[in-house]
Write a protein that holds these residues in place. Structure first.
Motif: not given
Length: 235
Positions: A71, A61, A75
């Motif tokens: 996002g 990511h 998390q």
């Protein structure tokens, strides 16, 4: 009655025993630093935050460190929050007696529902729980927790994140890294391809397990160096 450690034979694989000793010595040295003894929460807090950020990168990511955590990064920080200094002792204590409870909580914080994605995953978790509760080698236990969860994708796409956070918590529980100072994610992020290959081979027999353990102990030694840098900056 003698308690048989089911993991101890794994020390005979490849360079596992030597790398374990090197990693343990490096982590112990960081714990002996004055700042780590007086203010472990300082080093620990930064270690947890770096671990969450790096774990997000390991999963591929892109993250913007200048924006509010949201996002995947949000998390990851939520999942790793169980390792934060104010929660660490309680989390480790619960993990030692009810690991499924903690692992389910990590999955929920990572955006899941806390339930293994398949029956096979639930079976592997039950077996893993028996090893954790029954007591096992202090350095090997965290790595086996990591490998089992991540290689079998027990929590679906969140498995890598949960596995890395659980590995660190298991290291606190077992005493391998009792204050949670090391940042093994730094090495895993720099060696993503090697890490992915080691996880792919984890379920392929003793040789694959040995390769994974060797990688992880190298990651812990590098993570101790990262903790050392954090401690020096905080001194």
């Amino acid at each position: 009655m003698t308690v048989v450690d089911p993991l101890h034979p794994l020390l005979n694989l490849g360079e596992v025993a030597e790398l374990h000793e090197s990693a343990r010595a490096a982590i112990a040295a960081v714990h002996r630093r004055p700042v780590s003894l007086r203010h472990p929460e300082v080093t620990g807090s930064e270690s947890v935050l770096r671990g969450a950020r790096l774990s997000t990168l390991i999963d591929g990511h892109d993250i913007d460190l200048g924006s509010e955590p949201a996002g995947p990064l949000g998390q990851a920080i939520s999942c790793y929050s169980l390792l934060a200094p104010g929660k660490l002792e309680s989390s480790a204590r619960t993990f030692g007696r009810a690991p499924l409870q903690v692992l389910a909580r990590m999955d929920v914080l990572a955006g899941g529902d806390g339930v293994p994605v398949a029956a096979a995953g639930a079976t592997r978790l039950r077996t893993l729980t028996q090893v954790i509760v029954g007591g096992a080698h202090d350095g090997l236990l965290p790595q086996i927790v990591h490998g089992e969860i991540a290689s079998a994708q027990i929590f679906g796409p969140r498995s890598g994140l949960v596995a890395r956070a659980a590995c660190r918590l298991a290291a606190v529980h077992s005493g391998f890294d009792p204050r949670g100072l090391a940042v093994p994610e730094s090495y895993l992020n720099r060696h993503r391809r090697e890490y992915a290959m080691a996880l792919a081979g984890f379920g392929g027999g003793p040789e694959g397990v040995g390769v994974f353990l060797e990688l992880m102990f190298r990651a812990w030694e590098a993570g101790a160096a990262e903790a050392e840098a954090i401690a020096q900056a905080a001194a």
